[in-house]
Design a protein around this motif. Structure first.
Motif, PDB file in Angstrom:
ATOM      1  N   ASN A 121       0.533  -1.186   0.187  1.00  0.00           N
ATOM      2  CA  ASN A 121      -0.139   0.474   0.080  1.00  0.00           C
ATOM      3  C   ASN A 121       0.954   1.534   0.034  1.00  0.00           C
ATOM      4  O   ASN A 121       2.396   1.538   0.201  1.00  0.00           O
ATOM      5  N   VAL A 122       0.233   2.454  -0.488  1.00  0.00           N
ATOM      6  CA  VAL A 122       1.165   3.429  -0.263  1.00  0.00           C
ATOM      7  C   VAL A 122       1.052   4.298   0.924  1.00  0.00           C
ATOM      8  O   VAL A 122       1.210   5.746   1.612  1.00  0.00           O
ATOM      9  N   GLY A 123       0.821   3.753   2.428  1.00  0.00           N
ATOM     10  CA  GLY A 123       0.643   3.964   3.299  1.00  0.00           C
ATOM     11  C   GLY A 123       1.495   4.390   4.213  1.00  0.00           C
ATOM     12  O   GLY A 123       2.730   3.786   4.101  1.00  0.00           O
ATOM     13  N   ASN A 124       1.535   4.031   5.616  1.00  0.00           N
ATOM     14  CA  ASN A 124       2.632   3.739   6.584  1.00  0.00           C
ATOM     15  C   ASN A 124       3.275   2.549   6.845  1.00  0.00           C
ATOM     16  O   ASN A 124       4.103   2.060   7.505  1.00  0.00           O
ATOM     17  N   THR A 125       2.337   1.165   6.527  1.00  0.00           N
ATOM     18  CA  THR A 125       2.623   0.196   6.250  1.00  0.00           C
ATOM     19  C   THR A 125       3.346  -1.051   5.062  1.00  0.00           C
ATOM     20  O   THR A 125       3.531  -1.954   4.867  1.00  0.00           O
ATOM     21  N   GLY A 126       2.639  -0.522   3.988  1.00  0.00           N
ATOM     22  CA  GLY A 126       3.780  -1.178   2.220  1.00  0.00           C
ATOM     23  C   GLY A 126       4.883   0.085   1.577  1.00  0.00           C
ATOM     24  O   GLY A 126       4.139  -1.348   0.455  1.00  0.00           O
ATOM     25  N   SER A 127       5.042   0.786   2.290  1.00  0.00           N
ATOM     26  CA  SER A 127       5.774   1.241   0.762  1.00  0.00           C
ATOM     27  C   SER A 127       6.598   1.995   2.061  1.00  0.00           C
ATOM     28  O   SER A 127       6.912   1.959   2.663  1.00  0.00           O
ATOM     29  N   TYR A 128       7.983   2.711   0.850  1.00  0.00           N
ATOM     30  CA  TYR A 128       8.939   3.397   1.669  1.00  0.00           C
ATOM     31  C   TYR A 128       9.098   4.324   1.189  1.00  0.00           C
ATOM     32  O   TYR A 128       8.948   5.126   0.229  1.00  0.00           O
ATOM     33  N   ILE A 129       8.414   5.355   2.229  1.00  0.00           N
ATOM     34  CA  ILE A 129       7.623   5.913   2.494  1.00  0.00           C
ATOM     35  C   ILE A 129       8.723   7.153   4.071  1.00  0.00           C
ATOM     36  O   ILE A 129       8.960   6.031   4.954  1.00  0.00           O
ATOM     37  N   TYR A 130       8.358   8.294   4.316  1.00  0.00           N
ATOM     38  CA  TYR A 130       8.811   9.381   5.108  1.00  0.00           C
ATOM     39  C   TYR A 130       7.271   9.814   5.966  1.00  0.00           C
ATOM     40  O   TYR A 130       6.946  10.966   5.351  1.00  0.00           O
ATOM     41  N   ILE A 131       8.143   9.403   7.453  1.00  0.00           N
ATOM     42  CA  ILE A 131       6.786  10.420   7.830  1.00  0.00           C
ATOM     43  C   ILE A 131       6.796  10.941   8.673  1.00  0.00           C
ATOM     44  O   ILE A 131       7.572  10.228  10.151  1.00  0.00           O
ATOM     45  N   PRO A 132       6.604  12.141   9.327  1.00  0.00           N
ATOM     46  CA  PRO A 132       7.061  13.211  10.443  1.00  0.00           C
ATOM     47  C   PRO A 132       6.190  13.214  11.317  1.00  0.00           C
ATOM     48  O   PRO A 132       4.643  13.547  10.471  1.00  0.00           O
ATOM     49  N   ARG A 133       5.713  12.832  12.610  1.00  0.00           N
ATOM     50  CA  ARG A 133       4.206  13.419  13.718  1.00  0.00           C
ATOM     51  C   ARG A 133       4.952  14.200  14.767  1.00  0.00           C
ATOM     52  O   ARG A 133       6.050  14.311  14.940  1.00  0.00           O
ATOM     53  N   THR A 134       4.111  15.532  14.993  1.00  0.00           N
ATOM     54  CA  THR A 134       4.420  16.920  16.277  1.00  0.00           C
ATOM     55  C   THR A 134       3.076  16.567  16.772  1.00  0.00           C
ATOM     56  O   THR A 134       2.495  16.609  15.762  1.00  0.00           O
ATOM     57  N   GLN A 135       3.220  16.817  17.558  1.00  0.00           N
ATOM     58  CA  GLN A 135       2.799  17.108  18.277  1.00  0.00           C
ATOM     59  C   GLN A 135       3.056  18.459  19.572  1.00  0.00           C
ATOM     60  O   GLN A 135       3.945  17.878  20.414  1.00  0.00           O
ATOM     61  N   HIS A 136       2.169  19.047  20.277  1.00  0.00           N
ATOM     62  CA  HIS A 136       2.420  20.145  21.277  1.00  0.00           C
ATOM     63  C   HIS A 136       1.377  20.500  22.343  1.00  0.00           C
ATOM     64  O   HIS A 136       0.195  20.489  21.300  1.00  0.00           O
ATOM     65  N   GLN A 137       1.427  20.158  23.329  1.00  0.00           N
ATOM     66  CA  GLN A 137       0.369  20.609  23.979  1.00  0.00           C
ATOM     67  C   GLN A 137       0.949  21.198  25.392  1.00  0.00           C
ATOM     68  O   GLN A 137       1.650  20.781  26.060  1.00  0.00           O
ATOM     69  N   GLY A 138       0.069  22.180  25.926  1.00  0.00           N
ATOM     70  CA  GLY A 138       0.926  23.521  26.747  1.00  0.00           C
ATOM     71  C   GLY A 138      -1.245  22.895  27.255  1.00  0.00           C
ATOM     72  O   GLY A 138      -1.910  22.587  27.355  1.00  0.00           O
TER      73      GLY A 138
END
Length: 321
Positions: free
Chosen positions: A124-141
């Motif tokens: 697939n073309v998501g995060n489990t079936g191809s060669y891909i780069y996925i950044p994730r960021t979370q900020h909480q105050g």
């Protein structure tokens, strides 16, 4: 066996904790770096009941993966308490080829007679079936003030949360799936080819804002809790330009604000009654309305409504073979 296979996952944790106090102000901080790898991902499990060769899997590396929690408290006197905090989390998931894959040339093949996938990765073309780069960021105050007396506790505050996922500018590899295609064979006879709309990526961000008030009263054996929480959360879909690939041109998807935008007023109430007056046995009741916190964005972006691949029958007799 002529082709032994093994997994080599790892997980590391480097944590720094600090606590200090200046007068009545107390500060605490914890920062943790946790690089890890699912290496390879999916080798010992089956996808669609299909076994997979090592070269048709991928290494899921999570680096950097850092979370920092910071907290401040200030008891101004015996009645007022001020407190606040800030948490930030950053993670980059990079799915890479296994050394056995041998670069971008091998195309994935699926042999139906043995239910075996080999060559390279094309699930697939998501995060489990191809060669891909996925950044994730979370900020909480958050910030809150409390007033405490013998029979009464009042607290009010606010929270803010920001979540962002994806970066299309880092996903421009036309071989996100090798050669943009994969094949299906039956007893070594080709029967199907699937072509993919790669490179593929997505970007979105969401913001959650919360204001709350809660009050607790104690009257003899009865304790009442009343509160209300206002929750405002929205997601924006960022403008995304997907690079051209082997079978698709460059594609640009427009910015879409408020996709969606939710506003919720959440009342909460409860009570407890001490049956014996000794604090050993109590009857409690609570009623409230709750909504889940945003964990990952992922509403249906326009690119997800487009087909990531198409299948064509392949029979060499069509071409006189």
């Amino acid at each position: 066996m002529s082709r032994p296979a093994f997994t080599s996952p790892f997980s590391r944790d480097y944590t720094l904790r600090l606590t200090f106090q200046a007068g009545k102000h107390r500060f605490s901080s914890s920062t943790s770096s946790q690089p890890n790898c699912n290496c390879p991902f999916g080798l010992l499990t089956t996808t669609g009941a299909v076994a997979t060769a090592p070269e048709a899997t991928g290494e899921h590396r999570y680096k950097p993966q850092v979370i920092s929690r910071n907290r401040w408290t200030y008891p101004m006197n015996d009645r007022f308490l001020f407190e606040g905090g800030f948490t930030t989390q950053s993670q980059v998931q990079t799915n890479t080829r296994r050394p056995e894959t041998g670069g971008v040339t091998p195309v994935q093949g699926l042999e139906q007679s043995t239910n075996f996938r080999y060559g390279s990765r094309a699930i697939n073309v998501g995060n489990t079936g191809s060669y891909i780069y996925i950044p994730r960021t979370q900020h909480q105050g958050n910030f809150a003030v409390s007033r405490v007396t013998t029979a009464h506790t009042f607290k009010a505050g606010f929270e803010y949360r920001y979540v962002k996922t994806g970066d299309a500018s880092k996903n421009t590899d036309p071989n996100q799936i090798n050669q943009g295609m994969d094949f299906v064979f039956n007893n070594r006879v080709p029967i199907q080819v699937r072509i993919w709309a790669v490179p593929f990526a997505w970007e979105d961000h969401a913001v959650e804002k919360v204001v709350f008030v809660q009050d607790q009263w104690t009257m003899d054996r009865l304790t009442l809790n009343l509160g209300v929480r206002y929750n405002d959360v929205f997601q924006d879909l960022d403008e995304v330009t997907l690079a051209a690939g082997p079978f698709v041109p460059e594609r640009t998807l427009p910015y879409i604000p408020n996709f969606p935008h939710w506003r919720n007023l959440l009342p909460r109430m409860g009570g407890a009654y001490d049956l014996s007056g000794t604090g050993k046995t109590a009857v409690k009741v609570a009623l409230g309305r709750y909504v889940p916190a945003i964990r990952a964005t992922g509403q249906a972006q326009p690119q997800h409504s487009q087909s990531p691949s198409t299948v064509r029958a392949w029979n060499d007799s069509f071409f006189g073979a």
